[in-house]
Design a protein around this motif. Structure first.
Motif, mmCIF file in Angstrom:
data_model
loop_
_atom_site.group_PDB
_atom_site.id
_atom_site.type_symbol
_atom_site.label_atom_id
_atom_site.label_comp_id
_atom_site.label_asym_id
_atom_site.label_seq_id
_atom_site.Cartn_x
_atom_site.Cartn_y
_atom_site.Cartn_z
ATOM 1 N N LEU A 1 0.831 -1.201 0.000
ATOM 2 C CA LEU A 1 0.000 0.000 0.000
ATOM 3 C C LEU A 1 0.866 1.251 0.000
ATOM 4 O O LEU A 1 0.610 2.204 -0.741
ATOM 5 N N SER A 2 1.893 1.226 0.825
ATOM 6 C CA SER A 2 2.773 2.392 0.953
ATOM 7 C C SER A 2 3.528 2.668 -0.346
ATOM 8 O O SER A 2 3.843 3.821 -0.661
ATOM 9 N N ASN B 1 -0.963 9.104 3.795
ATOM 10 C CA ASN B 1 -2.160 9.709 4.416
ATOM 11 C C ASN B 1 -3.404 9.658 3.535
ATOM 12 O O ASN B 1 -4.383 10.346 3.802
ATOM 13 N N HIS B 2 -3.362 8.840 2.488
ATOM 14 C CA HIS B 2 -4.560 8.672 1.652
ATOM 15 C C HIS B 2 -5.553 7.764 2.379
ATOM 16 O O HIS B 2 -5.171 6.922 3.199
ATOM 17 N N ALA C 1 -6.925 11.431 10.498
ATOM 18 C CA ALA C 1 -6.508 10.998 11.835
ATOM 19 C C ALA C 1 -7.705 10.835 12.752
ATOM 20 O O ALA C 1 -7.703 9.999 13.656
ATOM 21 N N SER C 2 -8.752 11.623 12.513
ATOM 22 C CA SER C 2 -9.978 11.540 13.309
ATOM 23 C C SER C 2 -11.058 10.700 12.630
ATOM 24 O O SER C 2 -12.195 10.655 13.103
ATOM 25 N N GLY C 3 -10.705 10.068 11.517
ATOM 26 C CA GLY C 3 -11.674 9.250 10.803
ATOM 27 C C GLY C 3 -12.683 10.059 10.013
ATOM 28 O O GLY C 3 -13.759 9.557 9.675
ATOM 29 N N ILE C 4 -12.359 11.307 9.692
ATOM 30 C CA ILE C 4 -13.280 12.175 8.963
ATOM 31 C C ILE C 4 -12.892 12.217 7.488
ATOM 32 O O ILE C 4 -11.749 12.527 7.142
ATOM 33 N N TYR C 5 -13.825 11.891 6.614
ATOM 34 C CA TYR C 5 -13.632 12.033 5.174
ATOM 35 C C TYR C 5 -14.985 12.340 4.546
ATOM 36 O O TYR C 5 -16.018 12.316 5.237
#
Length: 428
Positions: free
Chosen positions: A110-111, A117-118, A266-270
């Motif tokens: 994946l990396s 950070n995708h 980082a907060s699970g927001i998308y």
């Protein structure tokens, strides 16, 4: 079964974690008919058979006088539940479910492929599961990789699986530019990926064999689907920027309709694209599971009736069952805060309900600080939506109208998606 108000009807199918549901609505979005079938507890390899049988069982249950009027069909499935298929559309291996994290074994791959950070940089993303499949011997015989909803729809139209940009988001699809990014196009297995279109857009006519067997109109169209959580949002009645849905289940899940996308991985927001708008949100580890830990359903009802929702409890809790929170506070070590506990159970419950409402308010405040549209109204889904005391407490803190969702079933939301189908192709 409700009264059929119009000649044109629309079918939504929902494939969740424990069963499948069907809903038929008319042009006025009135629910005409619904049915559900539970999934038996079976080993993974048998899931494909269970899903297929459940799909056709639900189609068989639709009364002929309704199926003969259905114009469009849309299906939702659990996000990031995927399948690897051969050239005939049959499963080569067991499907990998939404919460399957064996993708952690290929984190290094994946990396190497995706940007840092995708959204796909998660062990449970669709892309992580594809990379895990790519390391298995059966992969060399693969012709298609797709999501649960894509595959189920293909059983109806008979063509190759076609995805939608909700399901394809965690595969790496770029919803802002409506294309797969170059870093995906340059991979050796890109040809396996499904074409992606707008959720609800017509894909193809229903196959003639199903038309004949199930008494559907010959011009009935199969549409691109969505995920189960977005289908549940579509069922709520929220349609305008600033309107949101809070799901009061075992956890607290917030979804806000915004004019701009916001992201804080980082907060699970998308953000999911929803037409010209964006659906953004997050999920707290706090929620109804904490209430059920301390009280039975009967106790929750009785004690709630003893609470004055317009008075402060004076208590400041952070009700978690175990350490760790992601949204609205991103702290994997955050400790539960459930002291002091009053001797009066109603007072304790008052503090819990008020604290959960405070977390909800903080969540919407965080989304707005990131650039989301200002909150104007909240629709409520989940078991906690029945608690009117809690609703009043939440409304007092949120300072916007709070009401129950129009419908709570994702199948109804998928039927609404089918109804709004953008029929732009010529299938004559």
């Amino acid at each position: 079964m409700g009264k059929v108000n119009q000649a044109k009807l629309f079918l939504g199918l929902d494939f969740g974690t424990s069963g499948a549901r069907a809903a038929v609505i008319d042009q006025n979005k009135e629910l005409i008919w619904q049915e559900k079938v539970p999934f038996p507890q079976v080993p993974g390899p048998q899931l494909v058979t269970i899903w297929r049988e459940s799909l056709f069982h639900l189609l068989d249950q639709i009364p002929d006088e309704l199926s003969s009027q259905i114009q469009t069909i849309a299906i939702d499935g659990t996000s990031s539940t995927v399948l690897l298929l051969d050239s005939q559309g049959n499963g080569l291996m067991e499907p990998l479910l939404y919460n399957d994290d064996r993708g952690k074994e290929v984190k290094h791959l994946l990396s190497e492929i995706a940007p840092p950070n995708h959204l796909v940089q998660s062990a449970t993303s669709s892309l992580a599961k594809l990379l895990w499949y790519s390391q298995q011997p059966e992969f060399e015989r693969a012709s298609y990789f797709c999501h649960q909803a894509d595959w189920l729809a293909s059983l109806l139209h008979g063509g190759r699986p076609v995805s939608d940009y909700h399901n394809a988001l965690k595969l790496g699809y770029d919803t802002q530019n409506s294309t797969y990014p170059d870093w995906l196009k340059n991979t050796p297995w890109f040809a396996l990926l499904p074409p992606v279109t707008t959720p609800g857009r017509a894909i193809s006519r229903l196959s003639s064999s199903i038309v004949n067997a199930e008494k559907f109109p010959k011009n009935c169209l199969v549409c691109a689907g969505t995920t189960d959580s977005i289908a549940a949002f579509l069922a709520s009645g929220a349609t305008q920027p600033g309107e949101a849905v809070t799901s009061l289940g075992s956890t607290l899940v917030l979804k806000l309709l915004s004019e701009k996308p916001v992201t804080d991985l980082a907060s699970g927001i998308y953000s999911h694209r929803l037409g010209d708008l964006w659906l953004t949100g997050g999920a707290s580890n706090a929620g109804g599971a904490v209430l059920q830990h301390y009280f039975s359903s009967a106790q929750l009802t009785a004690l709630s009736n003893q609470i004055d929702p317009d008075q402060s409890s004076g208590l400041d809790y952070y009700p978690l069952l175990q350490p760790g929170e992601r949204f609205p506070i991103n702290d994997p070590n955050l400790l539960p805060r459930l002291e002091p506990r009053p001797g009066n159970d109603a007072a304790f419950l008052h503090g819990l309900l008020e604290s959960l409402a405070r977390i909800e308010a903080q969540g919407y405040e965080k989304l707005q600080k990131l650039g989301a549209t200002t909150l104007t109204k909240v629709f409520t889904a989940g078991g906690g939506a029945q608690n009117l005391t809690w609703q009043t407490i939440r409304q007092n803190l949120l300072q916007v109208p709070v009401q129950k969702s129009v419908q709570s079933e994702a199948a109804y939301g998928s039927a609404c998606l089918a109804r709004s189908s953008l029929i732009t192709a010529d299938f004559s």
